[in-house]
Design a protein around this motif. Structure first.
Motif, PDB file in Angstrom:
ATOM      1  N   LEU A  72      25.229  31.057  34.590  1.00  0.00           N
ATOM      2  CA  LEU A  72      26.098  32.104  34.070  1.00  0.00           C
ATOM      3  C   LEU A  72      27.317  32.245  34.971  1.00  0.00           C
ATOM      4  O   LEU A  72      27.183  32.452  36.178  1.00  0.00           O
ATOM      5  CB  LEU A  72      25.340  33.427  33.986  1.00  0.00           C
ATOM      6  CG  LEU A  72      26.044  34.551  33.245  1.00  0.00           C
ATOM      7  CD1 LEU A  72      26.224  34.209  31.772  1.00  0.00           C
ATOM      8  CD2 LEU A  72      25.262  35.839  33.394  1.00  0.00           C
ATOM      9  N   VAL A  73      28.500  32.107  34.389  1.00  0.00           N
ATOM     10  CA  VAL A  73      29.751  32.196  35.143  1.00  0.00           C
ATOM     11  C   VAL A  73      30.508  33.440  34.678  1.00  0.00           C
ATOM     12  O   VAL A  73      30.656  33.668  33.475  1.00  0.00           O
ATOM     13  CB  VAL A  73      30.603  30.933  34.946  1.00  0.00           C
ATOM     14  CG1 VAL A  73      31.946  31.064  35.643  1.00  0.00           C
ATOM     15  CG2 VAL A  73      29.851  29.704  35.462  1.00  0.00           C
ATOM     16  N   ALA A  74      30.977  34.238  35.638  1.00  0.00           N
ATOM     17  CA  ALA A  74      31.799  35.415  35.350  1.00  0.00           C
ATOM     18  C   ALA A  74      33.262  35.020  35.537  1.00  0.00           C
ATOM     19  O   ALA A  74      33.624  34.417  36.549  1.00  0.00           O
ATOM     20  CB  ALA A  74      31.443  36.563  36.286  1.00  0.00           C
ATOM     21  N   ALA A  75      34.083  35.393  34.555  1.00  0.00           N
ATOM     22  CA  ALA A  75      35.509  35.084  34.593  1.00  0.00           C
ATOM     23  C   ALA A  75      36.295  36.313  34.169  1.00  0.00           C
ATOM     24  O   ALA A  75      35.784  37.179  33.456  1.00  0.00           O
ATOM     25  CB  ALA A  75      35.827  33.913  33.662  1.00  0.00           C
ATOM     26  N   PRO A  76      37.547  36.408  34.599  1.00  0.00           N
ATOM     27  CA  PRO A  76      38.360  37.550  34.181  1.00  0.00           C
ATOM     28  C   PRO A  76      38.715  37.441  32.706  1.00  0.00           C
ATOM     29  O   PRO A  76      39.019  36.341  32.231  1.00  0.00           O
ATOM     30  CB  PRO A  76      39.619  37.455  35.043  1.00  0.00           C
ATOM     31  CG  PRO A  76      39.585  36.137  35.708  1.00  0.00           C
ATOM     32  CD  PRO A  76      38.252  35.523  35.524  1.00  0.00           C
ATOM     33  N   PRO A  77      38.686  38.552  31.958  1.00  0.00           N
ATOM     34  CA  PRO A  77      39.175  38.512  30.588  1.00  0.00           C
ATOM     35  C   PRO A  77      40.674  38.185  30.609  1.00  0.00           C
ATOM     36  O   PRO A  77      41.394  38.667  31.496  1.00  0.00           O
ATOM     37  CB  PRO A  77      38.948  39.925  30.055  1.00  0.00           C
ATOM     38  CG  PRO A  77      37.961  40.541  30.980  1.00  0.00           C
ATOM     39  CD  PRO A  77      38.156  39.870  32.304  1.00  0.00           C
ATOM     40  N   PRO A  78      41.159  37.362  29.682  1.00  0.00           N
ATOM     41  CA  PRO A  78      42.564  36.938  29.732  1.00  0.00           C
ATOM     42  C   PRO A  78      43.571  38.093  29.724  1.00  0.00           C
ATOM     43  O   PRO A  78      44.584  38.026  30.416  1.00  0.00           O
ATOM     44  CB  PRO A  78      42.730  36.077  28.482  1.00  0.00           C
ATOM     45  CG  PRO A  78      41.362  35.732  28.039  1.00  0.00           C
ATOM     46  CD  PRO A  78      40.429  36.759  28.591  1.00  0.00           C
ATOM     47  N   ASN A  79      43.278  39.164  28.991  1.00  0.00           N
ATOM     48  CA  ASN A  79      44.262  40.249  28.864  1.00  0.00           C
ATOM     49  C   ASN A  79      44.373  41.130  30.108  1.00  0.00           C
ATOM     50  O   ASN A  79      45.346  41.864  30.256  1.00  0.00           O
ATOM     51  CB  ASN A  79      43.980  41.101  27.628  1.00  0.00           C
ATOM     52  CG  ASN A  79      42.613  41.752  27.674  1.00  0.00           C
ATOM     53  OD1 ASN A  79      41.686  41.230  28.274  1.00  0.00           O
ATOM     54  ND2 ASN A  79      42.480  42.887  27.028  1.00  0.00           N
ATOM     55  N   THR A  80      43.378  41.078  31.016  1.00  0.00           N
ATOM     56  CA  THR A  80      43.447  41.909  32.226  1.00  0.00           C
ATOM     57  C   THR A  80      43.305  41.081  33.497  1.00  0.00           C
ATOM     58  O   THR A  80      43.073  41.639  34.574  1.00  0.00           O
ATOM     59  CB  THR A  80      42.371  43.018  32.210  1.00  0.00           C
ATOM     60  OG1 THR A  80      41.069  42.402  32.135  1.00  0.00           O
ATOM     61  CG2 THR A  80      42.579  43.982  31.058  1.00  0.00           C
ATOM     62  N   ARG A  81      43.435  39.771  33.391  1.00  0.00           N
ATOM     63  CA  ARG A  81      43.271  38.886  34.552  1.00  0.00           C
ATOM     64  C   ARG A  81      44.185  39.339  35.699  1.00  0.00           C
ATOM     65  O   ARG A  81      45.379  39.541  35.526  1.00  0.00           O
ATOM     66  CB  ARG A  81      43.596  37.452  34.187  1.00  0.00           C
ATOM     67  CG  ARG A  81      43.416  36.493  35.343  1.00  0.00           C
ATOM     68  CD  ARG A  81      43.780  35.065  34.956  1.00  0.00           C
ATOM     69  NE  ARG A  81      43.379  34.181  36.024  1.00  0.00           N
ATOM     70  CZ  ARG A  81      42.193  33.578  36.104  1.00  0.00           C
ATOM     71  NH1 ARG A  81      41.293  33.752  35.157  1.00  0.00           N
ATOM     72  NH2 ARG A  81      41.912  32.807  37.126  1.00  0.00           N
TER      73      ARG A  81
END
Length: 148
Positions: free
Chosen positions: A58-67
């Motif tokens: 499982l990888v956590a990444a920033p949502p594109p709209n709030t990166r």
């Protein structure tokens, strides 16, 4: 590869592993994240995190709209570098968390069991305690033979 946006979760990376912080609005998620960032952690996402199952990890990444954006209460939106990292532990902010937990919980996210620890918010050393929670209870890095 499937992905899900997990709302009301703030995440940081410590030494390449993601620590998810969940709790109701105003519970101290961002405050804990800021304290950890001050100690060397990197922002992943504030108040939302994108989760991707990448071959069983499982990888956590920033949502594109709030990166790269974090809301600092009484200050406003602050921009800072953001990254993604494999999820190692979930801290659930809870004023009634046990002082000495006898059992570690788990939550399945995108088909991956992640350690879950109820975590008392708001005292001066909570960032240090969060680092110890990651060290003691967090998932380790996958061995080279486990990678897909």
């Amino acid at each position: 590869m499937t992905s899900t946006v997990l709302p009301n979760v703030t995440a940081v990376a410590i030494d390449g592993r993601a620590l998810l912080i969940e709790g109701p609005s105003g519970s101290g998620k961002t405050s804990l994240a800021l304290a950890l960032i001050d100690r060397g952690a990197m922002l992943i996402g504030d108040d939302a995190v994108t989760l991707v199952n990448d071959g069983g990890q499982l990888v956590a990444a920033p949502p594109p709209n709030t990166r790269g954006k974090i809301e600092v209460r009484n200050v406003g939106i602050v921009e800072m570098p953001a990254m993604e990292a494999p999820v190692a532990i979930i801290l659930t902010l809870d004023h009634d968390a046990e002082r000495y937990p006898l059992e570690l919980g788990f939550r399945e996210l995108e088909g991956v069991a992640i350690p879950l620890l109820r975590f008392a918010p708001g005292d001066a050393v909570q960032a240090i305690r969060a680092e110890y929670a990651l060290l003691k209870h967090g998932l380790g890095f996958p061995s080279p033979t486990q990678t897909a």
